[in-house]
Design a protein around this motif. Structure first.
Motif, mmCIF file in Angstrom:
data_model
loop_
_atom_site.group_PDB
_atom_site.id
_atom_site.type_symbol
_atom_site.label_atom_id
_atom_site.label_comp_id
_atom_site.label_asym_id
_atom_site.label_seq_id
_atom_site.Cartn_x
_atom_site.Cartn_y
_atom_site.Cartn_z
ATOM 1 N N ASP A 36 0.831 -1.221 0.000
ATOM 2 C CA ASP A 36 0.000 0.000 0.000
ATOM 3 C C ASP A 36 0.853 1.253 0.000
ATOM 4 O O ASP A 36 0.405 2.329 0.434
ATOM 5 C CB ASP A 36 -0.943 0.035 1.215
ATOM 6 N N GLY A 37 2.107 1.157 -0.440
ATOM 7 C CA GLY A 37 2.976 2.321 -0.483
ATOM 8 C C GLY A 37 3.447 2.788 0.872
ATOM 9 O O GLY A 37 3.978 3.884 1.009
ATOM 10 N N ARG A 38 3.279 1.957 1.915
ATOM 11 C CA ARG A 38 3.630 2.395 3.265
ATOM 12 C C ARG A 38 5.119 2.267 3.518
ATOM 13 O O ARG A 38 5.787 1.374 3.016
ATOM 14 C CB ARG A 38 2.877 1.549 4.308
ATOM 15 N N GLU A 39 5.614 3.171 4.330
ATOM 16 C CA GLU A 39 7.001 3.079 4.776
ATOM 17 C C GLU A 39 7.024 2.260 6.058
ATOM 18 O O GLU A 39 6.190 2.443 6.938
ATOM 19 C CB GLU A 39 7.534 4.490 5.037
ATOM 20 N N HIS A 40 8.003 1.374 6.181
ATOM 21 C CA HIS A 40 8.051 0.475 7.324
ATOM 22 C C HIS A 40 9.108 0.910 8.326
ATOM 23 O O HIS A 40 9.915 1.812 8.076
ATOM 24 C CB HIS A 40 8.288 -0.959 6.851
ATOM 25 N N LEU A 41 9.102 0.244 9.466
ATOM 26 C CA LEU A 41 10.063 0.570 10.518
ATOM 27 C C LEU A 41 11.497 0.487 10.023
ATOM 28 O O LEU A 41 12.350 1.265 10.456
ATOM 29 C CB LEU A 41 9.877 -0.386 11.700
ATOM 30 N N LEU A 42 11.787 -0.429 9.139
ATOM 31 C CA LEU A 42 13.145 -0.576 8.639
ATOM 32 C C LEU A 42 13.595 0.688 7.923
ATOM 33 O O LEU A 42 14.727 1.157 8.127
ATOM 34 C CB LEU A 42 13.235 -1.777 7.696
ATOM 35 N N GLU A 43 12.734 1.234 7.086
ATOM 36 C CA GLU A 43 13.082 2.461 6.371
ATOM 37 C C GLU A 43 13.377 3.589 7.355
ATOM 38 O O GLU A 43 14.336 4.346 7.191
ATOM 39 C CB GLU A 43 11.939 2.869 5.437
ATOM 40 N N GLN A 44 12.544 3.694 8.379
ATOM 41 C CA GLN A 44 12.749 4.741 9.379
ATOM 42 C C GLN A 44 14.070 4.545 10.115
ATOM 43 O O GLN A 44 14.802 5.500 10.384
ATOM 44 C CB GLN A 44 11.580 4.752 10.360
ATOM 45 N N ALA A 45 14.395 3.275 10.446
ATOM 46 C CA ALA A 45 15.642 2.976 11.160
ATOM 47 C C ALA A 45 16.851 3.323 10.304
ATOM 48 O O ALA A 45 17.844 3.892 10.800
ATOM 49 C CB ALA A 45 15.679 1.509 11.557
ATOM 50 N N LEU A 46 16.811 3.021 9.008
ATOM 51 C CA LEU A 46 17.929 3.333 8.114
ATOM 52 C C LEU A 46 18.092 4.845 7.951
ATOM 53 O O LEU A 46 19.212 5.359 7.921
ATOM 54 C CB LEU A 46 17.713 2.665 6.757
ATOM 55 N N GLN A 47 16.978 5.541 7.854
ATOM 56 C CA GLN A 47 17.044 6.997 7.709
ATOM 57 C C GLN A 47 17.663 7.652 8.941
ATOM 58 O O GLN A 47 18.448 8.596 8.824
ATOM 59 C CB GLN A 47 15.643 7.552 7.461
ATOM 60 N N LYS A 48 17.327 7.131 10.127
ATOM 61 C CA LYS A 48 17.911 7.682 11.356
ATOM 62 C C LYS A 48 19.421 7.495 11.384
ATOM 63 O O LYS A 48 20.152 8.304 11.963
ATOM 64 C CB LYS A 48 17.269 7.018 12.578
ATOM 65 N N ARG A 49 19.913 6.413 10.786
ATOM 66 C CA ARG A 49 21.354 6.151 10.751
ATOM 67 C C ARG A 49 22.037 6.847 9.577
ATOM 68 O O ARG A 49 23.246 6.751 9.396
ATOM 69 C CB ARG A 49 21.610 4.638 10.660
ATOM 70 N N GLY A 50 21.242 7.498 8.734
ATOM 71 C CA GLY A 50 21.799 8.153 7.558
ATOM 72 C C GLY A 50 22.223 7.182 6.484
ATOM 73 O O GLY A 50 23.099 7.492 5.667
ATOM 74 N N LEU A 51 21.617 5.986 6.439
ATOM 75 C CA LEU A 51 21.977 4.958 5.483
ATOM 76 C C LEU A 51 20.970 4.952 4.333
ATOM 77 O O LEU A 51 19.764 5.035 4.543
ATOM 78 C CB LEU A 51 22.005 3.586 6.156
ATOM 79 N N GLU A 52 21.476 4.842 3.133
ATOM 80 C CA GLU A 52 20.608 4.821 1.961
ATOM 81 C C GLU A 52 20.973 3.647 1.074
ATOM 82 O O GLU A 52 22.115 3.518 0.614
ATOM 83 C CB GLU A 52 20.739 6.129 1.176
ATOM 84 N N ARG A 53 20.041 2.767 0.846
ATOM 85 C CA ARG A 53 20.282 1.600 -0.007
ATOM 86 C C ARG A 53 20.101 1.962 -1.485
ATOM 87 O O ARG A 53 19.428 2.939 -1.823
ATOM 88 C CB ARG A 53 19.295 0.479 0.353
ATOM 89 N N ARG A 54 20.684 1.130 -2.327
ATOM 90 C CA ARG A 54 20.487 1.273 -3.772
ATOM 91 C C ARG A 54 19.318 0.372 -4.161
ATOM 92 O O ARG A 54 19.488 -0.832 -4.382
ATOM 93 C CB ARG A 54 21.753 0.893 -4.525
ATOM 94 N N VAL A 55 18.134 0.963 -4.215
ATOM 95 C CA VAL A 55 16.917 0.194 -4.491
ATOM 96 C C VAL A 55 16.730 0.078 -6.001
ATOM 97 O O VAL A 55 16.588 1.072 -6.705
ATOM 98 C CB VAL A 55 15.686 0.854 -3.847
ATOM 99 N N VAL A 56 16.724 -1.163 -6.471
ATOM 100 C CA VAL A 56 16.577 -1.445 -7.895
ATOM 101 C C VAL A 56 15.112 -1.709 -8.251
ATOM 102 O O VAL A 56 14.657 -1.349 -9.334
ATOM 103 C CB VAL A 56 17.454 -2.655 -8.290
ATOM 104 N N VAL A 57 14.383 -2.346 -7.342
ATOM 105 C CA VAL A 57 12.993 -2.673 -7.626
ATOM 106 C C VAL A 57 12.164 -2.500 -6.357
ATOM 107 O O VAL A 57 12.583 -2.874 -5.261
ATOM 108 C CB VAL A 57 12.858 -4.118 -8.177
ATOM 109 N N GLY A 58 11.005 -1.895 -6.525
ATOM 110 C CA GLY A 58 10.052 -1.758 -5.432
ATOM 111 C C GLY A 58 8.838 -2.628 -5.700
ATOM 112 O O GLY A 58 8.320 -2.647 -6.829
#
Length: 318
Positions: free
Chosen positions: A215-237
């Motif tokens: 449903d296009g929702r952002e999950h806890l994992l995304e929030q945790a990575l953002q807090k650490r300043g980490l950005e993944r290379r997302v190829v497919v959603g």
């Protein structure tokens, strides 16, 4: 002619004007043939019983009980009413007032559960196996919808339960019960050329990732990575968790998913589980229901079953 007029008066009686407490008074008078004894038998004062008898006479346009040397004797109209009133009183006592029971062995209930596809795979096999044994005529329907739609479905009765990580349902009007805690792990194909048994942060960030956002929702994992300043290379959603299995098996993609989904993928596909190179956030999985269903026997049975099958507390024992 008098009989025709009498029937017309009865049919003209409006049910809205009938106080069911008067039927209690009528039944007591029929049995006791005394205002005093009738009042005592139902816990009323004598004046209150006399007032009830007066209202009954007005309601039925008949004296009903006439004072004689042998006590208050019923009129023919009262005698004719005695059996129908007894049946009504018995129906109220046995069919309306008692809380309804739910017997899964004989019930043919249709249960609807709001849950994402990941929970369908995790929960349904065990629930359905139990249905076969304990509730053979019951049916189960899963519904996929947004959190807002889930709240409306529970409130309207279109759904019985919602299962998952649904913080939007932690609000007034809803009940919840914790089932278990879920952390995140990484999954890769078994023969991934660059990722072995351990995964460094550098390798994690350099890898190509598949990300699921129902449903296009952002999950806890995304929030945790953002807090650490980490950005993944997302190829497919993706919008469905179960699309990951064939995708990860046939590519060098990495997916970071709840552990229960990773276990399912590893069981059914050529998949390895690898610990992530950071402290994983923890998701608490609950089941939710609306207060309209809180005391419904069928709903109580279903959520008790789910709690017994899946809760950490039940598995851990006392």
């Amino acid at each position: 002619m008098k009989r025709i007029l009498y029937i017309h008066r009865i049919h003209a009686m409006d049910i809205k004007n009938v106080d069911l407490n008067l039927l209690v008074a009528f039944a007591a008078m029929t049995e006791q043939r005394s205002v005093t004894r009738a009042a005592e038998s139902v816990g009323l004062s004598q004046p209150a019983m006399s007032a009830a008898v007066a209202r009954l006479r007005l309601l039925f346009d008949d004296p009903l009980f006439v004072k004689t040397a042998r006590g208050m004797q019923p009129t023919p109209r009262a005698l004719a009413l005695a059996e129908p009133v007894r049946r009504v009183m018995e129906a109220i006592k046995t069919e309306i007032l008692p809380a309804s029971a739910f017997d899964p062995a004989t019930a043919a209930e249709r249960f609807a559960i709001v849950t994402p596809d990941i929970a369908e795979v995790h929960f349904l096999p065990r629930i359905l196996a139990h249905f076969v044994e304990a509730a053979p005529s019951c049916r189960l329907q899963t519904l996929s919808m947004s959190r807002h739609e889930a709240a409306d479905a529970l409130a309207s009765g279109a759904a019985d339960l919602a299962i998952g990580y649904l913080p939007d349902l932690q609000k007034a009007g809803f009940f919840l019960q914790k089932l278990f805690r879920n952390d995140y792990v990484c999954i890769v194909r078994r023969k991934h050329p660059a990722i072995g048994e351990r995964l460094t942060l550098k390798a994690y960030l350099a890898a190509s990732h598949a990300v699921v956002s129902p449903d296009g929702r952002e999950h806890l994992l995304e929030q945790a990575l953002q807090k650490r300043g980490l950005e993944r290379r997302v190829v497919v959603g993706l919008s469905h968790f179960m699309s990951l299995l064939p995708l990860i098996e046939s590519s060098d993609l990495v997916a970071t998913v709840p552990r229960d989904l990773a276990n399912i993928c590893a069981r059914h596909g050529d998949i390895r589980i690898v610990a992530p190179p950071f402290k994983s956030p923890v998701v608490e999985v609950h089941h939710f229901w609306h207060r309209r269903s809180h005391k419904d026997p069928a709903n109580v049975w279903l959520r008790s079953l789910i709690y017994r099958l899946f809760s950490e507390a039940q598995r851990a024992g006392p």
